[in-house]
Design an enzyme around this catalytic site. Sequence first.
Site, PDB file in Angstrom:
ATOM      1  N   ARG A 479       0.816  -1.206   0.000  1.00  0.00           N
ATOM      2  CA  ARG A 479       0.000   0.000   0.000  1.00  0.00           C
ATOM      3  C   ARG A 479       0.857   1.267   0.000  1.00  0.00           C
ATOM      4  O   ARG A 479       0.528   2.243  -0.681  1.00  0.00           O
ATOM      5  CB  ARG A 479      -0.935   0.023   1.215  1.00  0.00           C
ATOM      6  N   GLU A 512      -2.135  -8.520   3.706  1.00  0.00           N
ATOM      7  CA  GLU A 512      -3.586  -8.442   3.927  1.00  0.00           C
ATOM      8  C   GLU A 512      -4.252  -9.698   3.372  1.00  0.00           C
ATOM      9  O   GLU A 512      -3.862 -10.208   2.320  1.00  0.00           O
ATOM     10  CB  GLU A 512      -4.162  -7.203   3.262  1.00  0.00           C
ATOM     11  N   GLU A 523     -10.158  -1.275  -5.717  1.00  0.00           N
ATOM     12  CA  GLU A 523      -9.426  -0.465  -4.747  1.00  0.00           C
ATOM     13  C   GLU A 523      -8.015  -0.175  -5.246  1.00  0.00           C
ATOM     14  O   GLU A 523      -7.492   0.927  -5.044  1.00  0.00           O
ATOM     15  CB  GLU A 523      -9.378  -1.180  -3.405  1.00  0.00           C
ATOM     16  N   ASP A 580     -12.218   6.704 -11.382  1.00  0.00           N
ATOM     17  CA  ASP A 580     -12.523   8.100 -11.072  1.00  0.00           C
ATOM     18  C   ASP A 580     -11.472   8.976 -11.741  1.00  0.00           C
ATOM     19  O   ASP A 580     -10.560   9.503 -11.105  1.00  0.00           O
ATOM     20  CB  ASP A 580     -12.532   8.306  -9.551  1.00  0.00           C
ATOM     21  N   HIS A 791     -19.232  -6.090   0.656  1.00  0.00           N
ATOM     22  CA  HIS A 791     -18.370  -6.882  -0.221  1.00  0.00           C
ATOM     23  C   HIS A 791     -18.383  -6.178  -1.580  1.00  0.00           C
ATOM     24  O   HIS A 791     -19.304  -6.375  -2.381  1.00  0.00           O
ATOM     25  CB  HIS A 791     -18.891  -8.312  -0.362  1.00  0.00           C
ATOM     26  N   CYS A 793     -16.670  -6.669  -4.092  1.00  0.00           N
ATOM     27  CA  CYS A 793     -16.538  -7.598  -5.226  1.00  0.00           C
ATOM     28  C   CYS A 793     -17.900  -7.959  -5.806  1.00  0.00           C
ATOM     29  O   CYS A 793     -18.047  -8.204  -7.005  1.00  0.00           O
ATOM     30  CB  CYS A 793     -15.827  -8.878  -4.793  1.00  0.00           C
TER      31      CYS A 793
END
Length: 825
Positions: A479, A512, A523, A580, A791, A793
Amino acid sequence: MTSRTLWTVYRVCRSVPESSRMNRATAKHLIERYFRQLTRGCGNGDCTNEICASCPDFRQLDNNTAAAKALELFKVNAKLCNPHPSKKDSDSDLVNNMTEVGNAKENFSDVNHLTENTVCTILSFCEEEGDYSALIHVLGRIFSNADALIKSFRTDEPDPSKDLDSVEPTDNDEPDKKTQTSGEAGASSAEAFPDEGVCDQPLEVLVDISALRRVYDKLLSLDRVDAALVNALIYLTPNLELDLEYLDVYGTNPEYLNIFVIVLENTNLHSPEYLEVALPQFCKAMCKLPVACPSQQLITFTVVSNDYDGENLVNDDESVVAGTQCLKLAYYASILAGDVDVEHNEEDIEDPESDELTLHELLGEERLYKKGPRVDPLQKELGVRPVDCIKPLIPHEDFVNESLNDVVEMDKDFTFFKVNAETKFSFQSCPFILNVITKNQGLYYDNRIRMYSERRLTALYSMVQGQQPNPYLKLKVRRDHIIDDALVRLEMISMENPSDLKKQLFVEFEGEQGVDEGGVSKEFFQLVLEEIFNPDIGMFSYDDDTKLFWFNSSSLENEAQYTLVGLVLGLAIYNNCILDVHFPMVVYRKLMGKKGIYLDLSDSHPALYQSLKELLEYSGDVEKDMMLTFQISHMDLFGSPILYDLKEDGEEIPVTQENRQEFVEMYSDYILNKSVERQFRAFKKGFQIVTNESPLKYLFRPEEVEMLICGSRKLDFEALEKTTEYDGGYSKDSQIIKDFWETIHSFGEEQKRLFLQFTTGTDRAPVGGLGKLKMIIAKNGSDTDRLPTSHTCFNALLLPEYCSKEKLKERLLKAITYAKGFGML
């Protein structure tokens, strides 16, 4: 004739347009024949032709009136009587006519329209005689007459045993009816159905396509037929254009569309004889068709009148296919008639050719996976592409047929598009008629099949080499180093094995837990873009007024960073993710192959656009009042001015009234193209690495590509509520669900976007709007202080059954406001 009458005939002969290619002498000869028929008659006392002086019911005309009437009859190609044997006329034109065409039986002058049987009969006669003059004469006469073509090759052809004169109008109508144009004559169709508006109740094109094709197969192999059809089409089209533009013939007679179907079934239309004059004129006439009415109405009426499914495909409906192909010509005519820019084109970044056979070619899949964008034959012939269109004569949206989009089976249509293009019609070959939702389905199938194919080939390759198969495009990133990790991994893949980029994306954040079913990828894209578009990095400049980003021409970042951005956009399309991203439209135009021009500045650099517009419109002394030169300045990354000469020694060249247009074009070219050439080229390279074999450029216009990448800007939560499904004990009638939707509808725009981000991983609606999202709300236990979870997904919201509406709102707002990272699962 009197001198005044001769002058009248001379004037009407001069009025014959040269573009019709009809010899003036021939036109004069025909008009004089009509004049003699109106003044002297054919000599047959039993003549039934009511525009002949020998007919008992004929009302005598003076010479000047007859000359004017002769012109009207010439324009509509009215019936000419053959001279009666008892008629002793010394006029040379009648003698020549007798010698040339013979009796009515031999030249089939009583044939007023064509059927397959009629054509076969004439062909048999000509074969026996060894002379095809009669056939050529009939084809020229019928194909140059709108009324005759409307009646030809019909599926509702009357019983030949009946008298045709009693069934449909013929050349033996009253004089005032005969001299009507085809549009006026068509009014009878409306009168036959006084309770139905013709335009309100569109009629199916009643052309027997199969019979017509059989006829063309027989005719087009014969000498002189093409020449006769070309001349007939050249003569016909000016009349069609006038009828459509001034007489609204389609409004009174929708069967007028039969003409275009018959002409367009001619498989020789692509040949040089037609392309030189006939086809361009015909396309011009087609452009006068009201698009919303004929082809669109034919397609819509046929679609809603039939039931289509996986077995009975709309692709097999000849009427719909013919209407779509007609519409294609009108679509390109609309582009050509509008504002077009065919000059300012970006060069595609081509991969080096390799002599080695690919695995796809070895497996016989080269047709399905051939490189390079598809090119439409008509586009190639006309030398214009939809992306070249700045503003069409008719809006693009008017060509989309929603009824068709509802019934087309895109999985089957995709197969026809990619594999069976020669034998099966695909609506993707006419993408203008499809909406962006339907085209996106076609692109989705293309992407998924390619993913599965790459996965299969990886497994095959691994078996041969004894390696562990890697069926996915795996990215493992940290990240806090997401750009560096993604850049290194993607750059390595693009250099060593670019085909891996065509695999399904699978993202893993180091340290993660979580399986990427789509939400983790969303994400990943979001975090990459947030960092790349951070103004502190300096890759892109941000305009506070337009809220849009533009390439920073003085950026210190290397080209690999811009290539990464292009890769991200391409991967987002390929993996059906919404980003975006806030670019002006010119970026998407450049990605699709166009350079930026002055008009593109209106949304990318509105202040500069306004200044240049004022310069172009300035009515005073430009050189004296403006004091501009061909040297311009702009700011670098650190706010320092940079000078640039648009021309050599530009500082010494003043901008004047005469060269201001050149100044504006060169200024625009510098801002949109030259100043950011290095950055944009790397950006486009990354985009094309993923999309170079995709039908993206063929199917979509720039504004549609923006929608694919960014989704819809309109958030219709009413549509989302209607399509949402419920699980775990909830239903649309549950009290908490009612409270939930009342709460959502009360949110402001920003809160709604936060909710979408929390639930789906993006704050944009997918292509087609929120109604296409398919969100799920599932029960997650009874009343509790726990926050809602999601969720991303699966676009699923896990909602506890809170005890009150107030608590629901408070918990939901906290969840969507502070969610980040794996607050969303």
